[in-house]
Scaffold this active site. Structure first.
Site, PDB file in Angstrom:
ATOM      1  N   ALA A  38       0.823  -1.214   0.000  1.00  0.00           N
ATOM      2  CA  ALA A  38       0.000   0.000   0.000  1.00  0.00           C
ATOM      3  C   ALA A  38       0.854   1.259   0.000  1.00  0.00           C
ATOM      4  CB  ALA A  38      -0.939  -0.021   1.200  1.00  0.00           C
ATOM      5  N   LEU A  39       1.069   1.780  -1.198  1.00  0.00           N
ATOM      6  CA  LEU A  39       1.870   2.985  -1.367  1.00  0.00           C
ATOM      7  C   LEU A  39       1.022   4.126  -1.958  1.00  0.00           C
ATOM      8  CD1 LEU A  39       4.590   4.487  -1.585  1.00  0.00           C
ATOM      9  CD2 LEU A  39       4.990   3.293  -3.738  1.00  0.00           C
ATOM     10  N   PHE A  68      -6.194   2.213  -5.073  1.00  0.00           N
ATOM     11  CA  PHE A  68      -5.761   1.291  -6.147  1.00  0.00           C
ATOM     12  C   PHE A  68      -4.933   0.125  -5.591  1.00  0.00           C
ATOM     13  CE2 PHE A  68      -5.267   5.114  -9.342  1.00  0.00           C
ATOM     14  CZ  PHE A  68      -6.612   5.370  -9.252  1.00  0.00           C
ATOM     15  N   ILE A  93      -5.280  -9.281 -36.415  1.00  0.00           N
ATOM     16  CA  ILE A  93      -5.256 -10.518 -37.218  1.00  0.00           C
ATOM     17  C   ILE A  93      -6.535 -11.327 -36.998  1.00  0.00           C
ATOM     18  CG2 ILE A  93      -4.039 -12.754 -37.450  1.00  0.00           C
ATOM     19  CD1 ILE A  93      -1.403 -11.165 -36.954  1.00  0.00           C
ATOM     20  N   GLY A  95      -9.431 -10.037 -36.671  1.00  0.00           N
ATOM     21  CA  GLY A  95     -10.586  -9.338 -37.230  1.00  0.00           C
ATOM     22  C   GLY A  95     -11.669  -9.159 -36.178  1.00  0.00           C
ATOM     23  N   GLU A 132       3.488  -0.265 -11.273  1.00  0.00           N
ATOM     24  CA  GLU A 132       4.940  -0.355 -10.979  1.00  0.00           C
ATOM     25  C   GLU A 132       5.684   0.848 -11.561  1.00  0.00           C
ATOM     26  OE1 GLU A 132       5.524  -2.991  -9.205  1.00  0.00           O
ATOM     27  OE2 GLU A 132       4.192  -4.584  -9.915  1.00  0.00           O
TER      28      GLU A 132
HETATM   29  C1  FAD Z   1      -4.909  -2.024 -11.491  1.00  0.00           C
HETATM   30  C2  FAD Z   1      -3.970  -1.254 -10.613  1.00  0.00           C
HETATM   31  C3  FAD Z   1      -3.342  -1.887  -9.557  1.00  0.00           C
HETATM   32  C4  FAD Z   1      -2.491  -1.178  -8.714  1.00  0.00           C
HETATM   33  N1  FAD Z   1      -1.932  -1.804  -7.621  1.00  0.00           N
HETATM   34  C5  FAD Z   1      -1.243  -1.054  -6.730  1.00  0.00           C
HETATM   35  C6  FAD Z   1      -0.794  -1.637  -5.495  1.00  0.00           C
HETATM   36  O1  FAD Z   1      -1.001  -2.828  -5.224  1.00  0.00           O
HETATM   37  N2  FAD Z   1      -0.143  -0.844  -4.602  1.00  0.00           N
HETATM   38  C7  FAD Z   1       0.095   0.476  -4.860  1.00  0.00           C
HETATM   39  O2  FAD Z   1       0.683   1.132  -4.010  1.00  0.00           O
HETATM   40  N3  FAD Z   1      -0.299   1.048  -6.027  1.00  0.00           N
HETATM   41  C8  FAD Z   1      -0.980   0.332  -6.950  1.00  0.00           C
HETATM   42  N4  FAD Z   1      -1.413   0.908  -8.115  1.00  0.00           N
HETATM   43  C9  FAD Z   1      -1.094   2.309  -8.387  1.00  0.00           C
HETATM   44  C10 FAD Z   1      -0.115   2.503  -9.543  1.00  0.00           C
HETATM   45  O3  FAD Z   1       1.191   2.172  -9.140  1.00  0.00           O
HETATM   46  C11 FAD Z   1      -0.264   3.964 -10.014  1.00  0.00           C
HETATM   47  O4  FAD Z   1      -1.517   4.041 -10.668  1.00  0.00           O
HETATM   48  C12 FAD Z   1       0.852   4.393 -10.937  1.00  0.00           C
HETATM   49  O5  FAD Z   1       2.078   4.492 -10.251  1.00  0.00           O
HETATM   50  C13 FAD Z   1       0.565   5.756 -11.600  1.00  0.00           C
HETATM   51  O6  FAD Z   1       0.122   6.686 -10.680  1.00  0.00           O
HETATM   52  P1  FAD Z   1      -1.230   7.507 -10.971  1.00  0.00           P
HETATM   53  O7  FAD Z   1      -2.269   6.536 -11.357  1.00  0.00           O
HETATM   54  O8  FAD Z   1      -1.514   8.391  -9.835  1.00  0.00           O
HETATM   55  O9  FAD Z   1      -0.913   8.377 -12.244  1.00  0.00           O
HETATM   56  P2  FAD Z   1      -0.236   9.893 -12.255  1.00  0.00           P
HETATM   57  O10 FAD Z   1       0.943   9.862 -11.395  1.00  0.00           O
HETATM   58  O11 FAD Z   1      -1.354  10.827 -11.926  1.00  0.00           O
HETATM   59  O12 FAD Z   1       0.143  10.011 -13.748  1.00  0.00           O
HETATM   60  C14 FAD Z   1      -0.757  10.474 -14.765  1.00  0.00           C
HETATM   61  C15 FAD Z   1       0.042  10.657 -16.045  1.00  0.00           C
HETATM   62  O13 FAD Z   1       1.061  11.650 -15.848  1.00  0.00           O
HETATM   63  C16 FAD Z   1       2.324  11.111 -16.171  1.00  0.00           C
HETATM   64  N5  FAD Z   1       3.358  11.652 -15.291  1.00  0.00           N
HETATM   65  C17 FAD Z   1       3.325  11.782 -13.944  1.00  0.00           C
HETATM   66  N6  FAD Z   1       4.466  12.297 -13.487  1.00  0.00           N
HETATM   67  C18 FAD Z   1       5.248  12.511 -14.566  1.00  0.00           C
HETATM   68  C19 FAD Z   1       6.558  13.030 -14.764  1.00  0.00           C
HETATM   69  N7  FAD Z   1       7.333  13.406 -13.738  1.00  0.00           N
HETATM   70  N8  FAD Z   1       7.038  13.086 -16.023  1.00  0.00           N
HETATM   71  C20 FAD Z   1       6.301  12.680 -17.072  1.00  0.00           C
HETATM   72  N9  FAD Z   1       5.052  12.177 -16.949  1.00  0.00           N
HETATM   73  C21 FAD Z   1       4.541  12.104 -15.719  1.00  0.00           C
HETATM   74  C22 FAD Z   1       2.182   9.599 -15.962  1.00  0.00           C
HETATM   75  O14 FAD Z   1       3.138   8.884 -16.688  1.00  0.00           O
HETATM   76  C23 FAD Z   1       0.768   9.372 -16.476  1.00  0.00           C
HETATM   77  O15 FAD Z   1       0.775   9.290 -17.866  1.00  0.00           O
HETATM   78  C24 FAD Z   1      -2.239   0.188  -8.975  1.00  0.00           C
HETATM   79  C25 FAD Z   1      -2.857   0.817 -10.058  1.00  0.00           C
HETATM   80  C26 FAD Z   1      -3.729   0.122 -10.859  1.00  0.00           C
HETATM   81  C27 FAD Z   1      -4.405   0.850 -11.989  1.00  0.00           C
END
Ligand code: FAD
Length: 384
Positions: free
Chosen positions: A123-124, A155, A336, A338, A362
């Site tokens: 949980a991060l 999430f 492929i 369709g 990740e």
């Molecule tokens: C199905 C699922 C399972 C998950 N499981 C876990 C879990 O078990 N534990 C946990 O802790 N988290 C979990 N997560 C969270 C996941 O790690 C985050 O969703 C991910 O790190 C992206 O963070 P965000 O969704 O807040 O996107 P944001 O950080 O809001 O990013 C939005 C967009 O901005 C871009 N962006 C952000 N910062 C920058 C930058 N500095 N430079 C360029 N582009 C940038 C990103 O690449 C992205 O395109 C999960 C997420 C999902 C969807």
């Protein structure tokens, strides 16, 4: 240079391949339709996986794990990932972060997780802290001999079923972050809203909520204020395994597309006879081949004990590249198929949705590129 996979690892990979084909893939539709499999099927899959030695692959043997190195883990996860996350994730693979447990914590958390008796979640992420992990607001304050935690995570995979959570909370300016192991049932700790997602039915995500949640000093994993270091180590191995999952999903998609192309007759001949289809298959196979070797190389480097910073950067490269590669490959494989590929009962439709998450979790593709670019600009060379 030695490009051989030794006999032991080749056998393990073969066994995981057969397990996936015989014990996971047959239940995909059920998992898809019911957001998971019934308890009896779940228990049966776990029992068979345990007998096959698929539990806790990367945990050292002294704790009852498979004792596989990173390459071995990659080879097996690649095979299991050919099925869906809702099934592959039934097989306990405790987070390597739990190796930081002290002796008492090993008994309470690590060993039961290895035996599949307890499950953890990591949980991060928070509503305002995704890519920017330094923005987390969940706070832990020391009150007497205890820590009091307030905040919310979102999430979080397996949050609904986990027996304990590995929770990162701010414990000082900077921010300084500490990692806590918090059991379900601890007063003030609850599961919030469950999220509805695009793919991997049965592998669910939910919020975790902490309201004046009191935990003991003994619940700290590692040392106070050193949570970021643990987090980085975990993310490194998580990124290598994400690349492994991409290889598995891409290979399954290519095989499905190949089979479909050989069977589907249009204009009086199998579509596999059209050069445009052959070229799509060739592009997919080549992309997979190249990404596979890069992933194995990084896993092998990790097993050689190379410097953590070097592996971090290489893990970022393969995580970003493999997830983008798998997206391109699965898209072509669906093309492929369709219209058949767009139908819900087609496995390629499922893979198309499932693989999308690999570019996000990740650490997103953009975050991985930031890591690679920072290293390149600072050091001015590309790791071999
Ligand atoms: C199905 C699922 C399972 C998950 N499981 C876990 C879990 O078990 N534990 C946990 O802790 N988290 C979990 N997560 C969270 C996941 O790690 C985050 O969703 C991910 O790190 C992206 O963070 P965000 O969704 O807040 O996107 P944001 O950080 O809001 O990013 C939005 C967009 O901005 C871009 N962006 C952000 N910062 C920058 C930058 N500095 N430079 C360029 N582009 C940038 C990103 O690449 C992205 O395109 C999960 C997420 C999902 C969807």
């Amino acid at each position: 240079m030695d490009f051989q996979i030794n006999d032991e690892l080749a056998m393990a990979k073969k066994m995981a391949k057969e397990f996936t084909e015989n014990e996971l893939i047959p239940y995909e539709e059920i998992a898809e339709e019911n957001d998971g499999v019934p308890d009896d099927i779940r228990d049966m899959i776990r029992k068979k996986a345990n007998s096959a030695g698929l539990f806790a692959l990367s945990v050292p043997e002294e704790y009852g794990g498979g004792g596989l190195g990173t390459l071995g883990h990659v080879l097996i996860i690649e095979e299991l990932a050919k099925s869906t996350g809702g099934l592959a994730n039934l097989i306990p693979q405790p987070s390597r972060i739990l190796l930081a447990c002290n002796d008492e914590q090993k008994e309470r958390f690590l060993l039961p997780a290895v035996r599949g008796e307890k499950q953890e979640c990591f949980a991060l992420t928070e509503a305002d802290a995704g890519s920017d992990t330094t923005a987390i607001k969940t706070k832990a304050e020391k009150v007497g001999n205890h820590w009091v935690i307030n905040g919310a995570k979102c999430f979080i995979s397996r949050a609904d079923i986990a027996d304990f959570a590995i929770v990162f909370a701010v414990t000082g300016a900077g921010p300084k972050v500490t990692c806590f192991l918090i059991e379900k049932g601890t007063p003030g700790f609850s599961v919030g809203q469950q999220h509805k997602t695009m793919g991997h039915r049965g592998y669910r995500q939910a919020e975790l909520v902490f309201e004046d949640c009191k935990v003991a000093e003994e619940n700290i994993l590692g040392k106070p204020h050193e949570g970021f270091m643990l987090m980085r180590n975990w993310l490194r191995s998580g990124r290598i395994l994400s690349a492994a999952r991409c290889l598995g999903q891409a290979e399954r998609a290519i095989m499905l597309a190949r089979d479909h192309a050989k069977k589907r007759i249009q204009f009086g001949q199998p579509i596999a006879d059209f050069q445009v289809i052959q070229f799509m298959l060739a592009e997919c196979a080549t992309e997979l081949f190249m990404t596979r070797w890069a992933t194995y190389k990084v896993a092998w480097d990790d097993d050689q004990g190379k410097d953590g910073r070097e592996i971090n950067e290489k893990a970022a490269m393969i995580k970003y590249y493999a997830s983008e590669m798998a997206g391109r490959v699965v898209d072509k494989c669906l093309q492929i198929h369709g219209g058949t590929g767009y139908m819900k009962d087609s496995p390629i439709e499922r893979i198309y949705r499932n693989v999308r998450i690999e570019r996000i979790w990740e650490g997103t593709t953009e975050v991985q590129k930031n890591i690679v670019a920072r290293g390149l600009i600072k050091r001015g060379e590309i790791y071999f």
